[in-house]
Design a protein around this motif. Structure first.
Motif, PDB file in Angstrom:
ATOM      1  N   VAL A  15       0.811  -1.216   0.000  1.00 57.31           N
ATOM      2  CA  VAL A  15       0.000   0.000   0.000  1.00 57.31           C
ATOM      3  C   VAL A  15       0.845   1.267   0.000  1.00 57.31           C
ATOM      4  O   VAL A  15       0.559   2.221  -0.724  1.00 57.31           O
ATOM      5  CB  VAL A  15      -0.949  -0.005   1.221  1.00 57.31           C
ATOM      6  CG1 VAL A  15      -1.803   1.238   1.229  1.00 57.31           C
ATOM      7  CG2 VAL A  15      -1.830  -1.243   1.197  1.00 57.31           C
ATOM      8  N   GLY A  16       1.897   1.251   0.803  1.00 53.43           N
ATOM      9  CA  GLY A  16       2.753   2.436   0.883  1.00 53.43           C
ATOM     10  C   GLY A  16       3.330   2.813  -0.470  1.00 53.43           C
ATOM     11  O   GLY A  16       3.455   3.998  -0.803  1.00 53.43           O
ATOM     12  N   ALA A  17       3.654   1.805  -1.272  1.00 57.98           N
ATOM     13  CA  ALA A  17       4.244   2.052  -2.591  1.00 57.98           C
ATOM     14  C   ALA A  17       3.280   2.844  -3.469  1.00 57.98           C
ATOM     15  O   ALA A  17       3.697   3.709  -4.258  1.00 57.98           O
ATOM     16  CB  ALA A  17       4.596   0.726  -3.264  1.00 57.98           C
ATOM     17  N   CYS A  18       2.002   2.567  -3.312  1.00 55.03           N
ATOM     18  CA  CYS A  18       0.970   3.263  -4.081  1.00 55.03           C
ATOM     19  C   CYS A  18       0.960   4.747  -3.700  1.00 55.03           C
ATOM     20  O   CYS A  18       0.965   5.627  -4.565  1.00 55.03           O
ATOM     21  CB  CYS A  18      -0.379   2.609  -3.802  1.00 55.03           C
ATOM     22  SG  CYS A  18      -1.756   3.441  -4.552  1.00 55.03           S
ATOM     23  N   ALA A  19       0.989   5.009  -2.401  1.00 52.37           N
ATOM     24  CA  ALA A  19       0.999   6.393  -1.930  1.00 52.37           C
ATOM     25  C   ALA A  19       2.263   7.109  -2.403  1.00 52.37           C
ATOM     26  O   ALA A  19       2.227   8.279  -2.809  1.00 52.37           O
ATOM     27  CB  ALA A  19       0.897   6.424  -0.414  1.00 52.37           C
ATOM     28  N   GLU A  20       3.392   6.380  -2.361  1.00 51.03           N
ATOM     29  CA  GLU A  20       4.675   6.918  -2.857  1.00 51.03           C
ATOM     30  C   GLU A  20       4.535   7.354  -4.309  1.00 51.03           C
ATOM     31  O   GLU A  20       4.951   8.445  -4.690  1.00 51.03           O
ATOM     32  CB  GLU A  20       5.688   5.772  -2.884  1.00 51.03           C
ATOM     33  CG  GLU A  20       6.860   5.641  -1.942  1.00 51.03           C
ATOM     34  CD  GLU A  20       7.107   6.712  -0.926  1.00 51.03           C
ATOM     35  OE1 GLU A  20       7.041   6.333   0.253  1.00 51.03           O
ATOM     36  OE2 GLU A  20       7.406   7.862  -1.278  1.00 51.03           O
ATOM     37  N   ALA A  21       3.967   6.469  -5.119  1.00 50.55           N
ATOM     38  CA  ALA A  21       3.836   6.726  -6.553  1.00 50.55           C
ATOM     39  C   ALA A  21       3.026   7.998  -6.798  1.00 50.55           C
ATOM     40  O   ALA A  21       3.379   8.829  -7.639  1.00 50.55           O
ATOM     41  CB  ALA A  21       3.177   5.535  -7.247  1.00 50.55           C
ATOM     42  N   VAL A  22       1.945   8.153  -6.022  1.00 49.13           N
ATOM     43  CA  VAL A  22       1.096   9.337  -6.183  1.00 49.13           C
ATOM     44  C   VAL A  22       1.893  10.597  -5.865  1.00 49.13           C
ATOM     45  O   VAL A  22       1.890  11.561  -6.639  1.00 49.13           O
ATOM     46  CB  VAL A  22      -0.141   9.223  -5.267  1.00 49.13           C
ATOM     47  CG1 VAL A  22      -0.900  10.537  -5.214  1.00 49.13           C
ATOM     48  CG2 VAL A  22      -1.046   8.111  -5.762  1.00 49.13           C
ATOM     49  N   ALA A  45       1.964   9.696 -18.968  1.00 45.65           N
ATOM     50  CA  ALA A  45       3.277   9.062 -18.970  1.00 45.65           C
ATOM     51  C   ALA A  45       4.002   9.327 -17.649  1.00 45.65           C
ATOM     52  O   ALA A  45       4.653   8.433 -17.085  1.00 45.65           O
ATOM     53  CB  ALA A  45       4.094   9.560 -20.155  1.00 45.65           C
ATOM     54  N   LEU A  46       3.875  10.553 -17.142  1.00 44.47           N
ATOM     55  CA  LEU A  46       4.517  10.883 -15.856  1.00 44.47           C
ATOM     56  C   LEU A  46       3.982   9.980 -14.739  1.00 44.47           C
ATOM     57  O   LEU A  46       4.734   9.481 -13.906  1.00 44.47           O
ATOM     58  CB  LEU A  46       4.254  12.347 -15.481  1.00 44.47           C
ATOM     59  CG  LEU A  46       5.025  13.411 -16.266  1.00 44.47           C
ATOM     60  CD1 LEU A  46       4.593  14.808 -15.835  1.00 44.47           C
ATOM     61  CD2 LEU A  46       6.538  13.239 -16.021  1.00 44.47           C
ATOM     62  N   VAL A  47       2.666   9.799 -14.736  1.00 41.24           N
ATOM     63  CA  VAL A  47       2.061   8.952 -13.700  1.00 41.24           C
ATOM     64  C   VAL A  47       2.550   7.516 -13.856  1.00 41.24           C
ATOM     65  O   VAL A  47       2.928   6.855 -12.877  1.00 41.24           O
ATOM     66  CB  VAL A  47       0.520   9.008 -13.771  1.00 41.24           C
ATOM     67  CG1 VAL A  47      -0.103   8.080 -12.733  1.00 41.24           C
ATOM     68  CG2 VAL A  47       0.016  10.426 -13.589  1.00 41.24           C
ATOM     69  N   GLU A  48       2.590   7.066 -15.107  1.00 45.13           N
ATOM     70  CA  GLU A  48       3.054   5.698 -15.372  1.00 45.13           C
ATOM     71  C   GLU A  48       4.463   5.475 -14.846  1.00 45.13           C
ATOM     72  O   GLU A  48       4.735   4.484 -14.168  1.00 45.13           O
ATOM     73  CB  GLU A  48       3.062   5.444 -16.891  1.00 45.13           C
ATOM     74  CG  GLU A  48       1.774   4.854 -17.394  1.00 45.13           C
ATOM     75  CD  GLU A  48       1.833   4.578 -18.912  1.00 45.13           C
ATOM     76  OE1 GLU A  48       0.802   4.194 -19.442  1.00 45.13           O
ATOM     77  OE2 GLU A  48       2.903   4.770 -19.520  1.00 45.13           O
ATOM     78  N   GLN A  49       5.345   6.434 -15.174  1.00 46.26           N
ATOM     79  CA  GLN A  49       6.735   6.297 -14.731  1.00 46.26           C
ATOM     80  C   GLN A  49       6.821   6.240 -13.213  1.00 46.26           C
ATOM     81  O   GLN A  49       7.545   5.420 -12.645  1.00 46.26           O
ATOM     82  CB  GLN A  49       7.568   7.479 -15.256  1.00 46.26           C
ATOM     83  CG  GLN A  49       7.879   7.380 -16.742  1.00 46.26           C
ATOM     84  CD  GLN A  49       8.155   8.746 -17.353  1.00 46.26           C
ATOM     85  OE1 GLN A  49       8.437   9.713 -16.640  1.00 46.26           O
ATOM     86  NE2 GLN A  49       8.089   8.830 -18.680  1.00 46.26           N
ATOM     87  N   ALA A  50       6.061   7.115 -12.548  1.00 49.51           N
ATOM     88  CA  ALA A  50       6.101   7.137 -11.082  1.00 49.51           C
ATOM     89  C   ALA A  50       5.618   5.802 -10.517  1.00 49.51           C
ATOM     90  O   ALA A  50       6.168   5.282  -9.547  1.00 49.51           O
ATOM     91  CB  ALA A  50       5.244   8.283 -10.557  1.00 49.51           C
ATOM     92  N   CYS A  51       4.583   5.231 -11.150  1.00 50.66           N
ATOM     93  CA  CYS A  51       4.028   3.955 -10.668  1.00 50.66           C
ATOM     94  C   CYS A  51       5.058   2.836 -10.841  1.00 50.66           C
ATOM     95  O   CYS A  51       5.285   2.038  -9.919  1.00 50.66           O
ATOM     96  CB  CYS A  51       2.754   3.599 -11.424  1.00 50.66           C
ATOM     97  SG  CYS A  51       1.366   4.649 -10.987  1.00 50.66           S
ATOM     98  N   VAL A  52       5.662   2.804 -12.011  1.00 55.96           N
ATOM     99  CA  VAL A  52       6.623   1.738 -12.277  1.00 55.96           C
ATOM    100  C   VAL A  52       7.826   1.868 -11.334  1.00 55.96           C
ATOM    101  O   VAL A  52       8.286   0.893 -10.745  1.00 55.96           O
ATOM    102  CB  VAL A  52       7.070   1.770 -13.763  1.00 55.96           C
ATOM    103  CG1 VAL A  52       8.210   0.792 -14.005  1.00 55.96           C
ATOM    104  CG2 VAL A  52       5.883   1.460 -14.668  1.00 55.96           C
TER     105      VAL A  52
END
Ligand SMILES: Cc1cc2nc3c(=O)[nH]c(=O)nc-3n(C[C@H](O)[C@H](O)[C@H](O)COP(=O)(O)OP(=O)(O)OC[C@H]3O[C@@H](n4cnc5c(N)ncnc54)[C@H](O)[C@@H]3O)c2cc1C
Ligand code: SF4
Ligand code: SF4
Lengths: 409, 460
Positions: B232-239, B296-303
Motif C-alpha cells: 500500500v505504501g508504494a501506491c501512496a509513494e507513486a502518487v 506518462a509521468l504517472v506511469e513512470q512514477a508507478c513503475v
C-alpha cells in the motif's frame, strides 16, 4: 429471507434503478424502502397491511439487483416474502376474482385465447368500464390471431448440429404465435432439431411472483417431469419472463427432495438469443441476407433478460449480425416498461405511466424498428407506441432474424 | 388501495400532522407508520421514527412545513436521497422530516453557464442536462446517480474529479435557503459569504431549496490508467512522486485489496485480486499531447514505485473501471453487514505513513479494516467492517477513535467530504480548539435559536 435482508447496507444505490421510485419519488416505493418494510413486518414491528400497498407496487423487475453492489438478492427476497405473506392477506372479492382469473387464464393458452377474443369484442366498451377492467383490454391487439400450436418435432435443415427442447409459453401462443414459428424456423435453418416435449406447461413464474406458491410448485414439477435435461443440448425459451422463471427452479425447490433435479434442469435452460449467440461465437450461425435498406433497430432490454438473466450482449450481437442493421441504445434503457408479468393488470396506473415513458424514450432515437425478447414488453410497448401515433413495427429479436433469413427484412 | 379497509391503526395523529394535512396536499404529508419508518435512516445508520414526513414540491411548501414544525416545537431534519454516510438525515429525536426528492426542477442557462437546480435534483441529472449544451457539472461523489444537490451542498460533497476541479461548494454561485423561522433568503458568494456558511452545514443552519451552479465545458481528451502495487505504501509513494513531477491528474483513486475483491465479486472485470493496492488515474485536458504526457509521468512514477500499469484501451473499459471505483463502498456489504465509515483527510506527504498505521491498527483488532479514497487529496475512507449481531459497538467506536487520532496526529482533519453528522460528532472536541467551537455554537444559536434544525448533529 433474513440473510437477504441483512445483506442490504442501505446505501441507496438502487434508488435510481427502481421504476416506482422514479415515478413516485418516495422511500416506501424504493427497493431500499421495501427491504426495510419487509424486515419490519418479519420482525413484527409493522403490520403487514401497512406495508402491503408499497410491496404490491414492486414490479419484480430486478432493476435494483443489477444496481446493487452489495449483492442483495432482492428478487428472491420479494418472491419469498410474497409466498409467506399471501395466505395472511385479506383481499376484497373483486380482487380475489381478478387474481384467480389471471392465475387460471395465463397458464392455459386456449382459455387465454378465448378470453382475449371475448375481450376484443369488449374493447369498444372500454371507456365505460372501471379502470381495473379497462387495463387488460387496452393491451389486446387489434386482431387476436388464431391459436397456433407448435409441431412436436421440427427437423434441422441440412446437417443436424444440435438438439434442443423448447418451452412454447402460454400467453404468447395466443397473442403472438409468430414468435414461436419464427424461433422454430431460425433454429431449423441453423441445423438445430427442436423438440416440444409433451406435458409441458406454464413455467409458474406468474403464480410464484404473486405469492401463489402451491400453484407454482405443481407447475414447476410438471415441467421437471416433461423435460429430461439429459436428452437435449439446451432447454430454450423465447420469453424472457419464462426463461427467468425456469432458471429459478432450484431456488423454488430449495431444500426439497427434487432440488437436484431442478439444478440439472436449470443448468440447461437458455434464452433463445443466448443459444444463437453461442452458435454465432463458434462461427456456426448461418449468415442472414442483408436488410433491403439500412435499418436502425432500437433494442429494448426486457427486465427478465437483462436484470434477471444478465442477457444483454447476445441479442444485440445477433441483430448486428444482419448486414445493414445497426442497433440503437434507448435512453433510460435499464428502466422497466411497466409490463412486468401481471403488473399491468394489478397496477394499471403505474404500468401505463411507465409504458408511456418507455415509448417516448424509444421513439426519441427515431428507430425504423423496435426489437425485444419478451411477450409482455412486446404488447406493452406496441400498445404505447401506437398510442403515441407511431407505426414503427415492434418485433421479437428472432422475428427480425427470421425475416432476414427469408430475405424479407 | 386494496388493503385500506383493513389498515391497522398505526397512523400518527399528532397536532403537527393534523396541521400539515390542513395546509398541504394529502400526497405531500406522510403519516402512516410504514411511511414514517422509511424516513428514519440514511446510508449509515437508523434514527428515531419521525412524527411526520413532508415531501415538498416547491419552496412555498417548505416554508409551510417549517412554520408548522416551529409552531409545534418539533425539530426539522432535511433529507435528500439519504445516501449520507454520517447519520446526517437520520433524526435523533421525534422530528418532522422534509424530504426533497420531489423538488426536481432543473433549468440550464447555457449562455451564463449555469444550472438552476432545486434541492432534490439528482447530481448526475445536472451533467446529463448540461451535456447537450457542451457543458458538465464536475462534482462527482460516488453516489452521484442517487444523491441530491441539496444533500451534496449540505455535506459539501467531493468526488474523484474534485482533486483537479474542486468540491461541490466551489460550484455554487448562489443559494435559496429557508431559515429556521420559515423565511426565504437568496444568498450569494459576496461578503459576507453566507452561501459559503450554509455549504457543509448539514441541515443545521437552514434548508437549501435551490442552487445556482457553475458549469464547465468538458475537457476534450481523457486518458485512464490502472496501476497495482504489491504494497500500500508504494501506491501512496507513486502518487506523491507523480504530482511532484508535475502531473495534475483529474482523478487519483485508491482501493486496497479487500475493496478490490469485493468489487470484483460484483462486476467481474478482471481486476488484480492479489494486489495490495490498486490505483485508478485519469488525466484530462484540451491538449492531447499534454494529457498523454501527464499520463506518462504517472506511469513512470508507478513503475518506479514497483507498480504494474495497465492503460484503458477504450472508453468502455475506462467507464467500467470507474464504475468499479464507485461501487467500492456498498460492495463492502459483501464482507460484513455493517461498517463504521471514516472520511479523514491528511497531507499527501503523510499518506504512506498514515495508511500503514491504520493498517496496523486494523490488523491488531478483531475487525476487518479496509481503506480506499481520493488519494490525490489525501482523503481516505478507512472502514471498519462489523456485524452488529455479534460485535461489540463500543470496540468498533474505540477503533474508529484511534483511526481518527492517527489522522489528527499527522496534521489531518476528520471529514474530507462526508460531514460530521452524528457519527463523528464526539471526535469534534479532539479536532477543534474550545474557542473555535464556541464561535461555531454562537453561529448556530444566532441562526437557529430554538435548536430546531437537525439537532444533535455536527456540534458536540
Ligand atoms: C456508496 C456511497 C458512496 C459515497 N461516495 C461519496 C463520495 O465519493 N463523496 C462524497 O462526498 N460523499 C459520498 N457519499 C456520501 C453521500 O452520498 C453524500 O454525502 C451526499 O452529498 C449526500 O446526499 P443526499 O442527497 O443523499 O443527502 P442526505 O443523506 O439525504 O442528507 C445529507 C445531509 O444533508 C442534509 N440535507 C439534505 N438535503 C438538504 C437540503 N436541501 N437542505 C439542507 N440540508 C439538507 C441532511 O439533513 C443531512 O445532514 C457516498 C455515499 C454512499 C452511500
Ligand atoms: S443498492 Fe443494495 S445494499 Fe444498497 S440500498 Fe439498494 S439493495 Fe440495499
Ligand atoms: S424489483 Fe423493480 S420495482 Fe421492485 S424494488 Fe426492485 S427495481 Fe423497484
Amino acid at each position: 429471507m433474513a440473510h437477504a435482508v441483512d445483506a442490504c447496507v442501505h446505501c441507496g444505490f438502487c434508488l435510481p434503478a427502481c421504476p416506482t421510485y422514479t415515478l413516485l419519488g418516495d422511500e416506501m416505493d424504493s427497493p431500499r424502502g421495501r427491504i426495510v418494510l419487509m424486515k419490519e413486518v418479519l420482525e413484527g414491528t409493522l403490520p403487514l397491511a401497512d406495508a402491503a400497498p408499497h410491496l404490491d407496487r414492486c414490479l419484480g423487475c430486478q432493476g435494483c439487483v443489477t444496481a446493487c453492489p452489495s449483492g442483495v438478492p432482492y428478487g428472491e427476497l420479494i418472491t419469498a416474502f410474497r409466498g409467506w405473506s399471501e395466505p395472511q392477506r385479506q383481499r376484497s372479492a373483486l380482487d380475489r376474482g381478478k387474481r384467480w382469473a389471471i392465475l387460471r387464464a395465463l397458464p392455459a393458452p386456449r382459455l387465454f385465447s378465448l378470453a382475449a377474443r371475448v375481450g376484443q369484442f369488449a374493447k369498444p366498451l372500454a371507456p365505460a368500464l372501471p379502470a381495473a377492467l379497462r387495463a387488460p383490454l387496452d393491451l389486446l391487439p387489434e386482431r387476436v390471431p388464431a391459436l397456433h400450436s407448435s409441431p412436436k418435432v421440427t427437423r434441422a435443415r441440412g446437417q443436424q448440429r444440435g438438439r434442443v427442447a423448447f418451452l412454447v409459453g402460454c400467453a404468447q401462443q395466443a397473442l403472438a404465435p409468430n414468435f414461436n414459428a419464427a424461433t422454430l424456423r431460425v433454429l431449423a435453418q441453423n441445423g438445430i432439431e427442436v423438440v416440444v416435449p409433451d406435458g409441458q406447461g406454464c413455467c409458474g413464474a406468474a403464480a410464484l411472483h404473486t405469492g401463489a406458491r402451491a400453484e407454482a410448485l405443481s407447475l414447476v414439477r410438471a415441467n421437471l417431469s416433461a423435460f429430461d435435461p439429459g436428452e437435449y443440448d439446451a432447454i430454450l425459451s423465447n420469453a424472457a419472463g419464462c426463461g427467468a422463471g425456469l432458471k429459478e427452479y432450484p431456488a423454488v425447490l430449495h431444500g426439497e427432495p427434487d432440488e437436484p433435479q431442478a439444478r440439472a434442469f436449470a443448468a440447461k435452460v437458455m434464452d433463445v438469443s443466448e443459444y444463437l449467440f453461442q452458435l454465432l461465437q463458434a462461427g456456426d450461425l448461418a449468415p442472414p441476407l442483408p436488410a433491403s435498406r439500412p435499418l436502425q433497430v432500437a433494442y429494448h432490454d426486457a427486465c427478465h433478460l437483462a436484470h434477471a438473466q444478465g442477457v444483454r450482449a447476445a441479442p444485440r450481437a445477433l441483430l448486428r449480425f444482419i448486414p445493414g442493421v445497426s442497433v440503437l441504445e434507448v435512453p433510460e434503457g435499464d428502466l422497466c416498461c411497466g409490463s412486468a408479468g401481471t403488473y399491468n393488470l394489478e397496477q394499471p396506473e403505474l404500468a401505463s405511466q411507465l409504458g408511456a415513458r418507455k415509448a417516448s424514450h424509444i421513439l426519441s432515437v427515431q428507430p425504423d424498428l423496435i426489437a425485444s425478447g419478451n411477450i409482455g414488453c412486446h404488447t406493452q410497448i406496441q400498445s404505447h407506441v401506437r398510442r403515441a401515433r407511431s407505426r414503427v413495427p415492434v418485433m421479437h429479436t428472432v422475428e427480425v432474424l427470421d425475416l432476414a433469413y427469408r430475405g424479407e427484412l | 388501495m386494496r388493503d385500506s379497509g383493513k389498515r391497522a391503526n398505526t397512523t400518527a395523529h399528532s397536532p403537527l400532522s393534523t396541521d400539515l394535512l390542513r395546509r398541504l396536499a394529502p400526497r405531500q404529508v406522510l403519516t402512516s407508520l410504514a411511511e414514517r419508518r422509511n424516513y428514519r435512516y440514511d446510508a449509515i445508520q437508523f434514527g428515531e421514527t419521525p412524527l411526520a414526513v413532508v415531501l415538498p414540491e416547491n419552496t412555498a411548501d417548505v416554508v409551510v412545513a417549517v412554520k408548522a414544525a416551529r409552531a409545534a416545537g418539533v425539530p426539522i431534519v432535511g433529507r435528500g436521497a439519504a445516501s449520507g454516510l454520517s447519520g446526517g438525515a437520520a433524526p435523533l429525536r421525534e422530528s418532522l422530516v422534509i424530504s426533497f426528492t420531489r423538488m426536481t426542477g432543473l433549468r440550464i442557462d447555457p449562455v451564463r453557464r449555469e444550472a438552476h437546480a432545486q434541492a432534490g435534483v439528482v447530481t448526475l441529472a445536472v451533467s446529463d442536462a448540461a451535456r447537450p449544451h457542451g457543458l458538465i457539472y464536475p462534482p462527482d461523489p460516488a453516489s452521484f446517480r442517487t444523491s441530491t444537490i441539496g444533500g451534496n451542498l449540505a455535506e459539501n460533497a467531493g468526488g474523484p474529479m474534485c482533486f483537479k476541479y474542486g468540491v461541490s461548494g466551489d460550484y455554487v454561485k448562489g443559494l435559496e435557503v429557508v431559515d429556521a423561522h420559515g423565511e426565504v433568503h437568496t444568498l450569494t458568494r459576496d461578503a459576507y459569504d453566507l452561501a459559503g456558511l450554509l455549504i457543509g452545514s448539514e441541515g443545521t443552519l437552514g434548508l437549501i431549496t435551490e442552487a445556482a451552479l457553475r458549469l464547465l465545458p468538458p475537457p476534450r481528451f481523457t486518458r485512464t490508467l490502472m496501476a497495482h502495487f504489491p504494497e500500500v505504501g508504494a501506491c501512496a509513494e507513486a502518487v506523491s512522486q507523480a504530482i511532484a513531477a508535475g502531473a495534475v491528474p483529474s482523478k487519483l483513486e485508491f482501493m486496497d485489496r479487500a475493496c478490490t475483491n469485493a468489487v470484483e465479486d460484483y462486476l467481474v472485470l478482471g481486476l488484480p485480486r492479489g494486489a495490495e493496492a490498486v490505483l485508478l488515474v485519469d488525466t484530462d485536458g484540451d491538449d492531447l499531447e499534454t494529457v498523454e504526457e501527464e499520463r506518462a509521468l504517472v506511469e513512470q512514477a508507478c513503475v518506479a514505485a514497483g507498480g504494474t500499469v495497465r492503460r484503458a484501451g477504450t472508453d468502455a473499459e475506462a467507464a467500467a473501471l470507474w464504475q468499479a471505483r464507485r461501487s467500492v463502498s456498498p460492495a463492502l456489504g459483501r464482507i460484513r453487514p455493517q461498517r463504521m465509515n471514516e472520511d479523514i483527510a491528511v497531507p499527501r506527504s503523510a499518506l504512506p505513513e498514515v495508511v500503514r498505521e491504520i493498517r496496523a491498527l486494523g490488523d491488531a483488532s478483531p475487525f476487518p479494516v479496509v481503506q480506499f479514497g481520493h488519494i490525490g487529496d489525501g482523503n481516505l475512507h478507512p472502514n471498519i467492517l462489523f456485524d452488529p449481531r455479534q460485535d461489540d459497538a463500543a470496540a468498533v467506536h474505540h477503533l474508529a477513535h484511534q483511526i481518527a487520532l492517527v489522522a489528527l496526529r499527522h496534521g489531518g482533519v476528520l471529514s474530507g467530504e462526508h460531514g460530521i453528522g452524528s457519527m463523528k460528532r464526539d471526535f469534534m472536541t479532539d479536532a477543534l480548539d474550545p474557542v473555535t467551537l464556541d464561535v461555531l455554537r454562537d453561529v448556530k444559536r444566532t441562526l437557529d435559536p430554538a435548536d430546531l434544525l437537525n439537532p444533535g448533529k455536527v456540534l458536540p
